[in-house]
Motif scaffolding. Sequence first.
Motif, PDB file in Angstrom:
ATOM      1  N   SER A 140       0.505  -0.961  -0.081  1.00  0.00           N
ATOM      2  CA  SER A 140       0.065  -0.095   0.361  1.00  0.00           C
ATOM      3  C   SER A 140       0.695   1.119  -0.149  1.00  0.00           C
ATOM      4  O   SER A 140       1.869   1.221   0.771  1.00  0.00           O
ATOM      5  CB  SER A 140      -1.416  -0.024   1.565  1.00  0.00           C
ATOM      6  OG  SER A 140      -0.542  -0.331   2.490  1.00  0.00           O
ATOM      7  N   SER A 141      -0.088   2.218  -0.408  1.00  0.00           N
ATOM      8  CA  SER A 141       0.867   3.630  -1.030  1.00  0.00           C
ATOM      9  C   SER A 141      -0.118   4.538  -0.675  1.00  0.00           C
ATOM     10  O   SER A 141      -1.441   4.539  -0.765  1.00  0.00           O
ATOM     11  CB  SER A 141       1.686   3.206  -1.795  1.00  0.00           C
ATOM     12  OG  SER A 141       3.014   4.781  -1.670  1.00  0.00           O
ATOM     13  N   ASP A 142       0.631   5.874  -0.536  1.00  0.00           N
ATOM     14  CA  ASP A 142      -0.233   6.775  -0.891  1.00  0.00           C
ATOM     15  C   ASP A 142       0.556   8.599  -1.509  1.00  0.00           C
ATOM     16  O   ASP A 142       1.367   7.930  -1.287  1.00  0.00           O
ATOM     17  CB  ASP A 142      -0.664   7.153   0.117  1.00  0.00           C
ATOM     18  CG  ASP A 142       0.481   7.802   1.611  1.00  0.00           C
ATOM     19  OD1 ASP A 142       1.555   8.866   1.246  1.00  0.00           O
ATOM     20  OD2 ASP A 142       0.241   7.698   2.954  1.00  0.00           O
TER      21      ASP A 142
ATOM     22  N   ASN B  20      -6.437  14.172  -2.065  1.00  0.00           N
ATOM     23  CA  ASN B  20      -5.501  12.584  -1.216  1.00  0.00           C
ATOM     24  C   ASN B  20      -5.785  11.538  -1.577  1.00  0.00           C
ATOM     25  O   ASN B  20      -7.073  11.070  -2.472  1.00  0.00           O
ATOM     26  CB  ASN B  20      -6.323  12.546   0.140  1.00  0.00           C
ATOM     27  CG  ASN B  20      -5.914  13.732   0.608  1.00  0.00           C
ATOM     28  OD1 ASN B  20      -5.440  13.896   1.291  1.00  0.00           O
ATOM     29  ND2 ASN B  20      -7.041  14.232   1.715  1.00  0.00           N
TER      30      ASN B  20
ATOM     31  N   ARG C 174      -4.944   7.187  -1.772  1.00  0.00           N
ATOM     32  CA  ARG C 174      -5.144   6.054  -1.810  1.00  0.00           C
ATOM     33  C   ARG C 174      -4.551   4.826  -1.727  1.00  0.00           C
ATOM     34  O   ARG C 174      -6.164   4.340  -2.422  1.00  0.00           O
ATOM     35  CB  ARG C 174      -5.466   5.863  -0.220  1.00  0.00           C
ATOM     36  CG  ARG C 174      -5.337   6.910   0.838  1.00  0.00           C
ATOM     37  CD  ARG C 174      -6.165   6.571   1.850  1.00  0.00           C
ATOM     38  NE  ARG C 174      -7.224   6.855   1.814  1.00  0.00           N
ATOM     39  CZ  ARG C 174      -7.987   7.994   1.542  1.00  0.00           C
ATOM     40  NH1 ARG C 174      -7.414   9.260   2.141  1.00  0.00           N
ATOM     41  NH2 ARG C 174      -9.457   8.688   0.259  1.00  0.00           N
ATOM     42  N   SER C 175      -3.683   3.723  -2.459  1.00  0.00           N
ATOM     43  CA  SER C 175      -3.778   2.192  -3.431  1.00  0.00           C
ATOM     44  C   SER C 175      -2.841   1.630  -2.297  1.00  0.00           C
ATOM     45  O   SER C 175      -2.305   1.354  -1.364  1.00  0.00           O
ATOM     46  CB  SER C 175      -2.832   3.298  -4.357  1.00  0.00           C
ATOM     47  OG  SER C 175      -1.231   3.154  -4.720  1.00  0.00           O
ATOM     48  N   SER C 176      -3.631   0.401  -3.492  1.00  0.00           N
ATOM     49  CA  SER C 176      -2.985  -0.780  -2.895  1.00  0.00           C
ATOM     50  C   SER C 176      -3.265  -1.648  -3.648  1.00  0.00           C
ATOM     51  O   SER C 176      -4.366  -1.606  -4.048  1.00  0.00           O
ATOM     52  CB  SER C 176      -3.556  -0.704  -1.083  1.00  0.00           C
ATOM     53  OG  SER C 176      -5.066  -1.205  -1.415  1.00  0.00           O
TER      54      SER C 176
ATOM     55  N   ASP D 293      -8.553   4.924  -4.164  1.00  0.00           N
ATOM     56  CA  ASP D 293      -9.223   5.289  -3.268  1.00  0.00           C
ATOM     57  C   ASP D 293      -8.722   6.929  -3.317  1.00  0.00           C
ATOM     58  O   ASP D 293      -7.332   7.777  -3.006  1.00  0.00           O
ATOM     59  CB  ASP D 293      -8.929   5.002  -1.934  1.00  0.00           C
ATOM     60  CG  ASP D 293     -10.386   6.025  -1.559  1.00  0.00           C
ATOM     61  OD1 ASP D 293     -10.881   6.978  -1.876  1.00  0.00           O
ATOM     62  OD2 ASP D 293     -10.470   5.610  -0.515  1.00  0.00           O
TER      63      ASP D 293
ATOM     64  N   ARG E 262     -13.731   5.979  -6.082  1.00  0.00           N
ATOM     65  CA  ARG E 262     -13.194   4.456  -5.846  1.00  0.00           C
ATOM     66  C   ARG E 262     -12.712   3.467  -6.473  1.00  0.00           C
ATOM     67  O   ARG E 262     -14.355   3.214  -7.013  1.00  0.00           O
ATOM     68  CB  ARG E 262     -12.938   3.857  -4.200  1.00  0.00           C
ATOM     69  CG  ARG E 262     -12.376   2.670  -3.782  1.00  0.00           C
ATOM     70  CD  ARG E 262     -12.842   2.772  -2.087  1.00  0.00           C
ATOM     71  NE  ARG E 262     -11.979   1.881  -1.023  1.00  0.00           N
ATOM     72  CZ  ARG E 262     -12.084   1.245  -0.510  1.00  0.00           C
ATOM     73  NH1 ARG E 262     -13.172   2.005   0.254  1.00  0.00           N
ATOM     74  NH2 ARG E 262     -11.283   0.055   0.144  1.00  0.00           N
TER      75      ARG E 262
END
Length: 770
Positions: free
Chosen positions: A466-468, A481, A483-485, A508, A526
């Motif tokens: 995961s990262s952001d 913002n 957010r991914s995984s 997201d 998302r």
Amino acid sequence: MTRGLATMAFAAAFGLVPAQPNWVDTLRTGVRVAAERRLLRMPTNPLPLDPSGELPLGEPQEAPPAEQPFFRVLHAGDQRRAGNLVKVTGGAEVEYRGYRIVAQEVEGNLETRVFEARGQVRLVGKDVVVEADRVIVDFLAKTYQAFKSNATLSPAFVQGNVLTDLHMKGETSEGSEREVRATIARLTSCTLEEDPHYEIDSRSMDVRPGKRIILRHAKFKVSGRTLFSVPYLSIPLDEAFYRYLPEIGNTPDEGWYIKSRFGVPLPGENNLDVRFDAFSKIGIGLGGDLQYQNARMNGSFSAYVLSGTQKSLQLMLNHRMNLGKNELTLDGNFQQDNYLAAPQSTISSFRAGFRVPGKNGTETRFTYLRNGSETSGFESLGQTLGISDRRVWNDRLNTNLELNVTRDLTQSSAQTAVRKEANLVFSAEQDLGRAQALLDYQRAIPIGNSSGFSGGIDRTPVFTLSSDGRRMFGPSYRGANIRSSVSWGEFVDGYLSKKTSRAYFDLDIDRPDTRGKRFSLDWGTRFKQGVYSDNTAQYVVDANSRATYRLGSDTEFNLRYGTSRPLGYTPLSIDQASRYDQVSVDLSFRPARTFLIGAETAYDIQEMARSQVPWQNVGVRTEYRPNNWFQLRTSSLYDTRDQNWSSVRLDLGYKPGATYVGIGARFDGPRHTWSNANLFVDALKTGRLKTSLLLQYNGFLQQFESRHFSFTYDLTDCYEVIFQVIDNPLGFRAGTQYGLYIRIKAFPFATPFGLGQQGQPLGIGTGRDF
């Protein structure tokens, strides 16, 4: 008791800790250790001299750094210094560490930090004012002694449930911030210090701030006359429901009763209250509440036995103990035939824990949990044995391991069922800089021939990256913002015993509008994609947005849109998603400064596609507040399917002064009935009499659910007498209860007024607004 609180005043003022038996040796050792650890900096000339060689006078200048001692002479008739010895006479006013001392003379040692003030001493601190003939303070050992002291302590100083200032006098007192001891002490909260309405005299007193006041050979006096004497009196400072005097009343279950408790002296910081109760219907109750504490352990133990027509036993344990660096905790509760909570049944619970701490947050815990209940014809027992281990390997890697073994037994006259299982959870988290890696393993395993085992969705295992936005684009990133995984793993459905492998992607993105403009637009989206080993796949697209137009500080118009569109198929219940498509609006505005109106509803596009009524319920609310002591609120709900007003609620609050009047009512539209009507009146005064009442009316049953009356007669500025009638004609433990209490105003005193049969707070249904 007075003297003890005076001692406590000095203790708080100087940040004191307990005195040692040989304080000279302790003082020397403390100075040496502090100097070695550089915790205490002692300059060679702590008190600067002016050109004449005398102590500086005048208004204080800017303070030096906090680690340096700061002693200032604000006024002196005469002053002398020989090395570190300082003496100020002829009327002295000095300041040290923010506290001011006024006396005829002050003498001390700047190296040992021991000071003595004599002659009409007055100490002024943040929460305390103390007057005494003589005071000795050791700032290093943080202890003090006072002689013939008179102190005024604020509620903040006592750190307990005290509502007004406490006034105390004492011959001698000594102690620290943890404990204060005094002899020949007097305590009162009455402002008439020379001739108080009441006072408590004691031969000796022990004060533990925020915990308890203990008085030995105490006399309770009213207008100078002794009403009663007790050899030992223990008053908690952290309990609002403590009863200082015997309690007399009547309840439907207990009949007429008298409840009392007596303190029993114990050494150290230990307290024991013995309880004796007599009930006309159910017999005699005996019990005790023990609180204990020493350097290694602390806790409490309570026991209560009821004999007579009703037999009952209650036990409660709470224990904390240090074994080196490790910690042991024990908590237990046993109730047999508790007529208030569990009649004709036995309930027990026990929890034990052992904690082994490590470095940097690493720790291992062992736990045991047992819960059981037994009634006529039915028994249940649950036990869990567990171990958990958290390891912090370095600043980037940590792991968590949990293993629990559970056994549940249920038994009745018809059948017996036993379920045994083991639950294993393991996770490892690694910080990779640009991303975070997570390995997750979770498994529920049946043991033996267990009945009723269903399990859940096991992970055997799952690996996730995961990262952001900050990780991917750097700490200076200020965009949306993100957010991914991405993950891959194996899942096991415990109910179907089916294994499924899954590759999953989750993205997201949301962007809140933080410009602070009149118009703002927030949005988010998302995307989730799952691919499964049984040749199925599913993706889900979510979108949400909100447009806001602000009309004023508390008025605005909001338009929201939200949708979720799953496409495909997933064999895992944790990935299943429902489809929705909805628009909602809400509006609040003020046609006048004193009047606020609002409305809200939603339009379901999915319902329109199914030829149903797409408009959701319409809510309308109003608020009228012409001033700060009157408020009228209404709220109503219109049902678009049945086309009627399903409910209407009315709330009124009125408080022109000390008296509060609250009215709450609800109207049931389909039944055309006022379902509830509640009235609460608090502190209605007529001369010395103050009346409070609470009425709750059930319109469906057409009778009152609760009728509470409280009459308080003000005897003096210091104490009052309370008579209450608590009538709960419906529900659990229905009936009428009477109570007569005498209350000292300085100490909170909780009563059953405003509480339901199970201890829940009652009101007009919406809370008080003033």
